[in-house]
Motif scaffolding. Sequence first.
Motif, PDB file in Angstrom:
ATOM      1  N   MET A  87      10.673  12.942   1.463  1.00  0.00           N
ATOM      2  CA  MET A  87       9.816  11.784   1.372  1.00  0.00           C
ATOM      3  C   MET A  87      10.658  10.550   1.673  1.00  0.00           C
ATOM      4  SD  MET A  87       7.495  10.484  -1.898  1.00  0.00           S
ATOM      5  CE  MET A  87       6.823  12.080  -2.205  1.00  0.00           C
ATOM      6  N   ASN A  88      10.107   9.673   2.535  1.00  0.00           N
ATOM      7  CA  ASN A  88      10.860   8.465   2.845  1.00  0.00           C
ATOM      8  C   ASN A  88      10.778   7.471   1.690  1.00  0.00           C
ATOM      9  OD1 ASN A  88       8.561   6.769   3.066  1.00  0.00           O
ATOM     10  ND2 ASN A  88       8.245   7.397   5.192  1.00  0.00           N
ATOM     11  N   LYS A  89      11.628   6.465   1.747  1.00  0.00           N
ATOM     12  CA  LYS A  89      11.777   5.515   0.637  1.00  0.00           C
ATOM     13  C   LYS A  89      10.476   4.753   0.356  1.00  0.00           C
ATOM     14  CE  LYS A  89      15.437   2.847  -1.282  1.00  0.00           C
ATOM     15  NZ  LYS A  89      16.086   3.801  -2.128  1.00  0.00           N
ATOM     16  N   ALA A  90       9.755   4.343   1.394  1.00  0.00           N
ATOM     17  CA  ALA A  90       8.508   3.599   1.202  1.00  0.00           C
ATOM     18  C   ALA A  90       7.456   4.472   0.527  1.00  0.00           C
ATOM     19  CB  ALA A  90       7.990   3.077   2.538  1.00  0.00           C
ATOM     20  N   ALA A  91       7.358   5.711   0.981  1.00  0.00           N
ATOM     21  CA  ALA A  91       6.379   6.632   0.385  1.00  0.00           C
ATOM     22  C   ALA A  91       6.746   6.951  -1.060  1.00  0.00           C
ATOM     23  CB  ALA A  91       6.296   7.915   1.206  1.00  0.00           C
ATOM     24  N   GLU A  92       8.026   7.102  -1.327  1.00  0.00           N
ATOM     25  CA  GLU A  92       8.484   7.383  -2.695  1.00  0.00           C
ATOM     26  C   GLU A  92       8.197   6.202  -3.620  1.00  0.00           C
ATOM     27  OE1 GLU A  92      12.585   8.483  -5.077  1.00  0.00           O
ATOM     28  OE2 GLU A  92      12.437   8.966  -2.950  1.00  0.00           O
ATOM     29  N   THR A  93       8.420   4.986  -3.125  1.00  0.00           N
ATOM     30  CA  THR A  93       8.136   3.787  -3.911  1.00  0.00           C
ATOM     31  C   THR A  93       6.649   3.690  -4.215  1.00  0.00           C
ATOM     32  OG1 THR A  93      10.009   2.631  -2.937  1.00  0.00           O
ATOM     33  CG2 THR A  93       8.308   1.259  -3.943  1.00  0.00           C
ATOM     34  N   LYS A  94       5.809   3.964  -3.205  1.00  0.00           N
ATOM     35  CA  LYS A  94       4.357   3.932  -3.404  1.00  0.00           C
ATOM     36  C   LYS A  94       3.943   5.002  -4.409  1.00  0.00           C
ATOM     37  CE  LYS A  94      -0.080   4.153  -1.109  1.00  0.00           C
ATOM     38  NZ  LYS A  94      -0.822   4.367   0.114  1.00  0.00           N
ATOM     39  N   SER A  95       4.511   6.182  -4.293  1.00  0.00           N
ATOM     40  CA  SER A  95       4.203   7.278  -5.214  1.00  0.00           C
ATOM     41  C   SER A  95       4.594   6.924  -6.649  1.00  0.00           C
ATOM     42  CB  SER A  95       4.934   8.544  -4.771  1.00  0.00           C
ATOM     43  OG  SER A  95       4.741   9.577  -5.701  1.00  0.00           O
ATOM     44  N   ASN A  96       5.778   6.343  -6.821  1.00  0.00           N
ATOM     45  CA  ASN A  96       6.227   5.922  -8.147  1.00  0.00           C
ATOM     46  C   ASN A  96       5.343   4.815  -8.711  1.00  0.00           C
ATOM     47  OD1 ASN A  96       8.311   7.770  -8.314  1.00  0.00           O
ATOM     48  ND2 ASN A  96       9.825   6.370  -7.456  1.00  0.00           N
ATOM     49  N   SER A  97       4.912   3.889  -7.851  1.00  0.00           N
ATOM     50  CA  SER A  97       4.022   2.817  -8.288  1.00  0.00           C
ATOM     51  C   SER A  97       2.681   3.372  -8.741  1.00  0.00           C
ATOM     52  CB  SER A  97       3.796   1.805  -7.163  1.00  0.00           C
ATOM     53  OG  SER A  97       4.997   1.176  -6.820  1.00  0.00           O
ATOM     54  N   MET A  98       2.139   4.323  -7.990  1.00  0.00           N
ATOM     55  CA  MET A  98       0.866   4.935  -8.369  1.00  0.00           C
ATOM     56  C   MET A  98       1.011   5.708  -9.679  1.00  0.00           C
ATOM     57  SD  MET A  98      -1.445   3.888  -6.426  1.00  0.00           S
ATOM     58  CE  MET A  98      -2.720   4.945  -7.061  1.00  0.00           C
ATOM     59  N   GLN A  99       2.143   6.384  -9.837  1.00  0.00           N
ATOM     60  CA  GLN A  99       2.379   7.128 -11.075  1.00  0.00           C
ATOM     61  C   GLN A  99       2.454   6.167 -12.259  1.00  0.00           C
ATOM     62  OE1 GLN A  99       6.226   9.142 -11.836  1.00  0.00           O
ATOM     63  NE2 GLN A  99       4.964  10.994 -12.055  1.00  0.00           N
ATOM     64  N   ALA A 100       3.115   5.057 -12.087  1.00  0.00           N
ATOM     65  CA  ALA A 100       3.205   4.061 -13.160  1.00  0.00           C
ATOM     66  C   ALA A 100       1.826   3.499 -13.487  1.00  0.00           C
ATOM     67  CB  ALA A 100       4.168   2.940 -12.766  1.00  0.00           C
ATOM     68  N   LEU A 101       1.002   3.254 -12.468  1.00  0.00           N
ATOM     69  CA  LEU A 101      -0.359   2.764 -12.704  1.00  0.00           C
ATOM     70  C   LEU A 101      -1.202   3.807 -13.439  1.00  0.00           C
ATOM     71  CD1 LEU A 101      -1.175   0.872  -9.378  1.00  0.00           C
ATOM     72  CD2 LEU A 101      -0.905  -0.103 -11.665  1.00  0.00           C
ATOM     73  N   ARG A 102      -1.081   5.064 -13.031  1.00  0.00           N
ATOM     74  CA  ARG A 102      -1.815   6.133 -13.734  1.00  0.00           C
ATOM     75  C   ARG A 102      -1.331   6.243 -15.178  1.00  0.00           C
ATOM     76  NH1 ARG A 102      -1.231   8.838  -8.664  1.00  0.00           N
ATOM     77  NH2 ARG A 102       0.549   9.978  -9.501  1.00  0.00           N
ATOM     78  N   PHE A 103      -0.011   6.123 -15.381  1.00  0.00           N
ATOM     79  CA  PHE A 103       0.533   6.177 -16.743  1.00  0.00           C
ATOM     80  C   PHE A 103      -0.065   5.057 -17.588  1.00  0.00           C
ATOM     81  CE2 PHE A 103       3.485   5.054 -20.090  1.00  0.00           C
ATOM     82  CZ  PHE A 103       3.761   6.286 -20.658  1.00  0.00           C
ATOM     83  N   LEU A 104      -0.114   3.855 -17.039  1.00  0.00           N
ATOM     84  CA  LEU A 104      -0.678   2.728 -17.779  1.00  0.00           C
ATOM     85  C   LEU A 104      -2.164   2.920 -18.057  1.00  0.00           C
ATOM     86  CD1 LEU A 104       1.155  -0.282 -16.094  1.00  0.00           C
ATOM     87  CD2 LEU A 104       1.489   0.614 -18.412  1.00  0.00           C
ATOM     88  N   ALA A 105      -2.911   3.468 -17.090  1.00  0.00           N
ATOM     89  CA  ALA A 105      -4.351   3.689 -17.298  1.00  0.00           C
ATOM     90  C   ALA A 105      -4.600   4.743 -18.376  1.00  0.00           C
ATOM     91  CB  ALA A 105      -5.010   4.102 -15.982  1.00  0.00           C
ATOM     92  N   VAL A 106      -3.885   5.856 -18.297  1.00  0.00           N
ATOM     93  CA  VAL A 106      -4.035   6.911 -19.306  1.00  0.00           C
ATOM     94  C   VAL A 106      -3.542   6.403 -20.654  1.00  0.00           C
ATOM     95  CG1 VAL A 106      -3.221   9.202 -20.032  1.00  0.00           C
ATOM     96  CG2 VAL A 106      -3.953   8.831 -17.671  1.00  0.00           C
TER      97      VAL A 106
END
Length: 164
Positions: free
Chosen positions: A1-20
């Motif tokens: 996974m490239n750096k941009a995709a990894e950053t986006k994935s981590n950001s989405m995971q953090a958002l899901r963590f905050l929502a849950v």
Amino acid sequence: MNKAAETKSNSMQALRFLAVGASAALVHFLVLVSIVNITTITPAWANVGAFLIAFVVSFFGHFYLTFRQANTSHETSQNSPTFKSNIIKNDNTKSDSKNYRSKQLSALIKWFSSSTAGFIANQSLFVLGLHWFGEQYYMMIWLLVTGVITVMTFALGKFWAFKS
């Protein structure tokens, strides 16, 4: 996974963590307030019961959304090549299901341990805040303490409890 995709994935995971986490925190808070207002149980003890109920929301939300533990025998589309190969390899379904249940149980135990550690820290700070400021401020104290503990539980979930 490239750096941009990894950053986006981590950001989405953090958002899901905050929502849950926000959903579980809302359940926790509403149960806490309900117990305190309906019964004669003190806020410190009501917080224990509220934690246990909110834990269920937290575990299933993080298991299936935040840290997505895929179950290949159940999560494949009927039109996907994976689904068609699963029909052919039906013998692996029982093994996959057993592995999935084992993974779920392991995550449950680790997340309960992580959540309990977070709750012990939360409860300690909550009781300390009640002692310092008084029980009349229990809602504000709970909100502040919960915000502080959120970072710790995210790290424990990401790097230990739900680590694939």
